[in-house]
Structures are given as C-alpha cells and as structure tokens.
Design a protein around this motif. Structure first.
Motif, mmCIF file in Angstrom:
data_model
loop_
_atom_site.group_PDB
_atom_site.id
_atom_site.type_symbol
_atom_site.label_atom_id
_atom_site.label_comp_id
_atom_site.label_asym_id
_atom_site.label_seq_id
_atom_site.Cartn_x
_atom_site.Cartn_y
_atom_site.Cartn_z
ATOM 1 N N GLN A 21 -7.400 7.799 8.577
ATOM 2 C CA GLN A 21 -6.737 7.167 7.432
ATOM 3 C C GLN A 21 -5.705 6.134 7.900
ATOM 4 O O GLN A 21 -5.642 5.017 7.375
ATOM 5 N N LEU A 22 -4.891 6.515 8.884
ATOM 6 C CA LEU A 22 -3.833 5.634 9.366
ATOM 7 C C LEU A 22 -4.407 4.362 9.977
ATOM 8 O O LEU A 22 -3.932 3.254 9.701
ATOM 9 N N HIS A 23 -5.430 4.508 10.803
ATOM 10 C CA HIS A 23 -5.982 3.364 11.531
ATOM 11 C C HIS A 23 -6.727 2.387 10.622
ATOM 12 O O HIS A 23 -7.019 1.256 11.045
ATOM 13 N N ARG A 24 -7.027 2.799 9.416
ATOM 14 C CA ARG A 24 -7.732 1.908 8.483
ATOM 15 C C ARG A 24 -6.781 1.073 7.642
ATOM 16 O O ARG A 24 -7.226 0.194 6.892
ATOM 17 N N LEU A 25 -5.483 1.328 7.764
ATOM 18 C CA LEU A 25 -4.519 0.614 6.934
ATOM 19 C C LEU A 25 -4.163 -0.746 7.534
ATOM 20 O O LEU A 25 -4.083 -0.888 8.761
ATOM 21 N N PRO A 26 -3.916 -1.733 6.686
ATOM 22 C CA PRO A 26 -3.338 -2.993 7.187
ATOM 23 C C PRO A 26 -1.939 -2.712 7.725
ATOM 24 O O PRO A 26 -1.200 -1.888 7.183
ATOM 25 N N ALA A 27 -1.582 -3.395 8.775
ATOM 26 C CA ALA A 27 -0.270 -3.163 9.386
ATOM 27 C C ALA A 27 0.835 -3.765 8.522
ATOM 28 O O ALA A 27 0.797 -4.955 8.206
ATOM 29 N N PRO A 28 1.834 -2.967 8.138
ATOM 30 C CA PRO A 28 2.956 -3.511 7.356
ATOM 31 C C PRO A 28 3.906 -4.296 8.264
ATOM 32 O O PRO A 28 3.943 -4.100 9.483
ATOM 33 N N GLY A 29 4.691 -5.160 7.662
ATOM 34 C CA GLY A 29 5.548 -6.041 8.437
ATOM 35 C C GLY A 29 6.677 -5.348 9.174
ATOM 36 O O GLY A 29 7.221 -5.917 10.130
ATOM 37 N N HIS A 30 7.066 -4.127 8.767
ATOM 38 C CA HIS A 30 8.220 -3.495 9.396
ATOM 39 C C HIS A 30 7.891 -2.835 10.733
ATOM 40 O O HIS A 30 8.805 -2.474 11.483
ATOM 41 N N LEU A 31 6.604 -2.676 11.044
ATOM 42 C CA LEU A 31 6.246 -1.968 12.272
ATOM 43 C C LEU A 31 6.317 -2.889 13.486
ATOM 44 O O LEU A 31 5.790 -4.003 13.463
ATOM 45 N N PRO A 32 6.911 -2.428 14.580
ATOM 46 C CA PRO A 32 6.923 -3.218 15.805
ATOM 47 C C PRO A 32 5.598 -3.062 16.547
ATOM 48 O O PRO A 32 4.778 -2.204 16.206
ATOM 49 N N PHE A 33 5.386 -3.871 17.564
ATOM 50 C CA PHE A 33 4.234 -3.672 18.425
ATOM 51 C C PHE A 33 4.537 -2.531 19.401
ATOM 52 O O PHE A 33 5.687 -2.326 19.808
ATOM 53 N N LEU A 34 3.510 -1.795 19.744
ATOM 54 C CA LEU A 34 3.659 -0.667 20.659
ATOM 55 C C LEU A 34 4.199 -1.144 22.000
ATOM 56 O O LEU A 34 3.659 -2.058 22.615
ATOM 57 N N VAL A 35 5.271 -0.516 22.450
ATOM 58 C CA VAL A 35 5.829 -0.819 23.761
ATOM 59 C C VAL A 35 4.991 -0.111 24.823
ATOM 60 O O VAL A 35 4.524 1.010 24.622
ATOM 61 N N ILE A 67 11.527 4.017 6.485
ATOM 62 C CA ILE A 67 10.675 2.996 5.864
ATOM 63 C C ILE A 67 9.205 3.365 6.034
ATOM 64 O O ILE A 67 8.402 3.223 5.103
ATOM 65 N N THR A 68 8.854 3.852 7.209
ATOM 66 C CA THR A 68 7.468 4.246 7.476
ATOM 67 C C THR A 68 7.042 5.385 6.565
ATOM 68 O O THR A 68 5.913 5.391 6.044
ATOM 69 N N ALA A 69 7.923 6.358 6.364
ATOM 70 C CA ALA A 69 7.589 7.487 5.490
ATOM 71 C C ALA A 69 7.329 7.018 4.059
ATOM 72 O O ALA A 69 6.395 7.495 3.392
ATOM 73 N N ARG A 70 8.126 6.084 3.577
ATOM 74 C CA ARG A 70 7.901 5.555 2.226
ATOM 75 C C ARG A 70 6.568 4.811 2.161
ATOM 76 O O ARG A 70 5.820 4.920 1.180
ATOM 77 N N TRP A 71 6.280 4.037 3.201
ATOM 78 C CA TRP A 71 5.012 3.298 3.247
ATOM 79 C C TRP A 71 3.827 4.257 3.227
ATOM 80 O O TRP A 71 2.856 4.039 2.494
ATOM 81 N N LEU A 72 3.878 5.338 4.031
ATOM 82 C CA LEU A 72 2.790 6.302 4.047
ATOM 83 C C LEU A 72 2.633 6.976 2.686
ATOM 84 O O LEU A 72 1.506 7.255 2.246
ATOM 85 N N ALA A 73 3.746 7.234 2.011
ATOM 86 C CA ALA A 73 3.664 7.812 0.672
ATOM 87 C C ALA A 73 2.937 6.867 -0.273
ATOM 88 O O ALA A 73 2.093 7.294 -1.080
ATOM 89 N N ASP A 74 3.219 5.573 -0.164
ATOM 90 C CA ASP A 74 2.536 4.589 -1.003
ATOM 91 C C ASP A 74 1.042 4.528 -0.694
ATOM 92 O O ASP A 74 0.238 4.181 -1.578
ATOM 93 N N GLN A 75 0.673 4.858 0.543
ATOM 94 C CA GLN A 75 -0.723 4.822 0.957
ATOM 95 C C GLN A 75 -1.421 6.179 0.775
ATOM 96 O O GLN A 75 -2.576 6.340 1.176
ATOM 97 N N ALA A 76 -0.701 7.145 0.202
ATOM 98 C CA ALA A 76 -1.239 8.485 -0.075
ATOM 99 C C ALA A 76 -1.645 9.222 1.200
ATOM 100 O O ALA A 76 -2.587 10.025 1.196
ATOM 101 N N ILE A 77 -0.946 8.966 2.302
ATOM 102 C CA ILE A 77 -1.169 9.721 3.528
ATOM 103 C C ILE A 77 -0.134 10.836 3.593
ATOM 104 O O ILE A 77 1.073 10.569 3.534
ATOM 105 N N PRO A 78 -0.571 12.079 3.705
ATOM 106 C CA PRO A 78 0.377 13.201 3.687
ATOM 107 C C PRO A 78 1.311 13.171 4.892
ATOM 108 O O PRO A 78 0.882 13.141 6.041
ATOM 109 N N ALA A 79 2.589 13.170 4.610
ATOM 110 C CA ALA A 79 3.627 13.161 5.643
ATOM 111 C C ALA A 79 4.907 13.670 4.999
ATOM 112 O O ALA A 79 5.022 13.692 3.770
#
Length: 313
Positions: A118-132, A66-78
């Motif tokens: 680039q990553l840190h400027r994105l709004p957080a998507p709902g699928h991401l958990p909080f950092l443990v 899911i994260t990889a698809r989200w990054l693709a939508d945000q044009a972040i190379p991954a």
C-alpha cells in the motif's frame, strides 16, 4: 511513577517524559516504559503513548506527525497523533503523543508485505525527504561508539572501514523499480497486529522517498542472514507484496550487507547499557568479518528492554 529503576537505559528518558507531559497539561504519574531503543516509548494513563526521540531527532519527530496525518488520509493503518504537533525538548529531542493502539502482538511477515504494498503505491508527498544513505547512518553510530570498551578497537576500525565501503557501494547502486515512499525500517517488529487481524504500521520517523527494495530487504535478510524465516514464509511475503522478490535485484547484496551492519551497530549500542548483550554484538561482528562461516548465521534477538524479547534486530 518515580525514577527508581536501576535500568540505565530508562533513567535518562524519565525527565523528558515529565517535561513533555507538563508542557501539554498531562500528569506523568503512572507512566510506564514500553520500549527503550533509539526512541523511548512510554504509556500514560488515558491510553496515551508518548515517544521521546534520541538526541538530534527533533526535525524527524515533527515530520512524523505530518506523515501520520498523510497516512490517515490515504487510509493506511498507523497510529494517530493525540497531539497535532511535536513538543520540543533539550538536546534537540522532541516528544510526540499518540492514541494507544488496542492490545496487539508483533506483526506477521504477510502484514509487513501488505502494508508496504500500500505504501509503495502512493505518490510521494512533498514533505518527505529523500532517503539518506543508510550505511552512513551506521557509520555515525560507530562514531558515537568509538570510545566503547565493549568492542575491541581492531573490530571498531574494521567496522568503520566496512561502513565507508558500503556507503560508497550504496551511492553507486543502479535503480531497480521506481522510487516511492519507503518506511525505512520495515520489519515485523515495526508492525502491530491486533486480535481482529488488523495490522498497523509503526515508527514513522524514518519514512522517506527512496528505493522500495530497501524496505523489502529487511524481510529478505531473515531468510538469507539470520535464518529466522522459512522459505515458505518468505514466499508468502513475496506473494502478499505482489510477486516481486527483492533478491533478484542487482543491488540486493549491497542492501543486505548494509542491513546486516545496521543490525550489528544496534547490538553494539544496546550492549553499552545492557552488557549481557555484548556476546551477541561480538558474534555479529565476527559474522560480518567472515569468521563464522557462510550465511545464514545464528543471531540471537537483542530485546528492547524493558519488556519481552522482540524478533531479531
């Protein structure tokens, strides 16, 4: 390929590669190991990569897709998924399949900074958990290694207490800049750079929402802990990120110690299968215990076998 290698780190992952490939209609013949660490990465004919998680990381693998698809939508190379879902395996493992990147080398620190900016400027998507709390991750690694005969029990006892103290200190950290999506293990070894200069963000299974300072600390320790990055290179990293030097953050000392502990526990884990790295694991423990003088210390790379040595981890 058949499981004929004598490398004990490779043998346990091969049956999972076979099972995962059969589940999606692929032939595992010709598969080659690329990197065997927390995740086992293999390349398959047809420019396909398969990643086998360590036990109990199935949920992270599904989230990684899911994260990889989200990054693709945000044009972040991954890396882009070859299969739109993870394949469940025994031991609460999973396999994910990816399009292989073009030929590449380990990324540069400036590449890390650019991708993190680039990553840190994105709004957080709902699928991401909080950092443990990452100190608790280190504590869990130590628990798994308690029966190891490689590290003396006195050192293991000290490390466990040290991890507990750091976990408490992490929970007491005051916020720096606002929480954002974070990679979780952002260092040059998790960035690929192709011949045309394009950088790709790798290993997305730890992406979460948390303090961006945690991502930045991974590079800062290369200056202050291991001495493997020059001040000039670090200043270029800070500039590429946008001018924020994480060393000015009040919680940096705690984050640095947690990162050092994770690097040490990784060396202990690696030594369990590759005894030639035992001396390095013991050396890192001695550094943490204050027995080898002041930082920066000289830490030798613990490679991800098989393959060429990687940057210091």
């Amino acid at each position: 390929m058949t499981s004929t290698t004598n490398d004990p780190a490779i043998q346990p992952t091969w049956p999972h590669v076979v099972t995962a490939c059969r589940a999606v209609g692929l032939n595992a013949a010709g598969a080659k190991p690329v990197r065997i660490a927390d995740n086992a990465i293999w390349t398959l004919p047809g420019a396909i990569i398969v990643r086998i998680t360590c036990p109990c990381r199935r949920a992270a693998a599904h989230r990684e897709i899911i994260t990889a698809r989200w990054l693709a939508d945000q044009a972040i190379p991954a890396p882009r998924p070859w299969l739109p879902m993870a394949v469940d395996l025994p031991e609460n493992r999973a396999a994910t399949f990816w399009h292989q990147l073009p030929d590449h080398t380990v990324g540069r620190c400036k590449d890390v900074a650019t991708l993190l900016r680039q990553l840190h400027r994105l709004p957080a998507p709902g699928h991401l958990p909080f950092l443990v709390n990452p100190a608790r991750e280190a504590r869990a690694r130590l628990e798994a290694d308690q029966r190891s005969v490689i590290i003396p029990i006195t050192d293991m006892t000290w490390l466990t207490s040290y991890a507990d103290d750091l976990a408490d200190a992490w929970d007491s950290l005051e916020d720096g800049v606002a929480h954002t999506p974070v990679h979780g293990d952002a260092w040059a070894g998790n960035v690929a750079r192709t011949a045309d200069g394009q950088a790709y963000l790798l290993d997305l299974d730890s992406v979460a929402v948390g303090p961006p300072e945690w991502d930045l600390t991974s590079t800062a320790v290369k200056v202050s802990t291991t001495g493997t990055l020059s001040l000039v290179e670090y200043e270029q990293f800070v500039s590429a990120y946008g001018g924020y030097d994480v060393r000015t953050y009040d919680g940096f000392e705690v984050m640095r110690r947690v990162r050092e502990l994770l690097m040490t526990t990784f060396a202990i884990q690696t030594a369990a299968d590759h005894p030639h790295t035992t001396d390095e694991a013991r050396h890192r423990i001695a550094c943490l215990r204050g027995l080898n003088g002041q930082r920066p210390w000289t830490w030798t790379a613990v490679p991800h076998p098989p393959g060429i040595p990687s940057p210091v981890v």
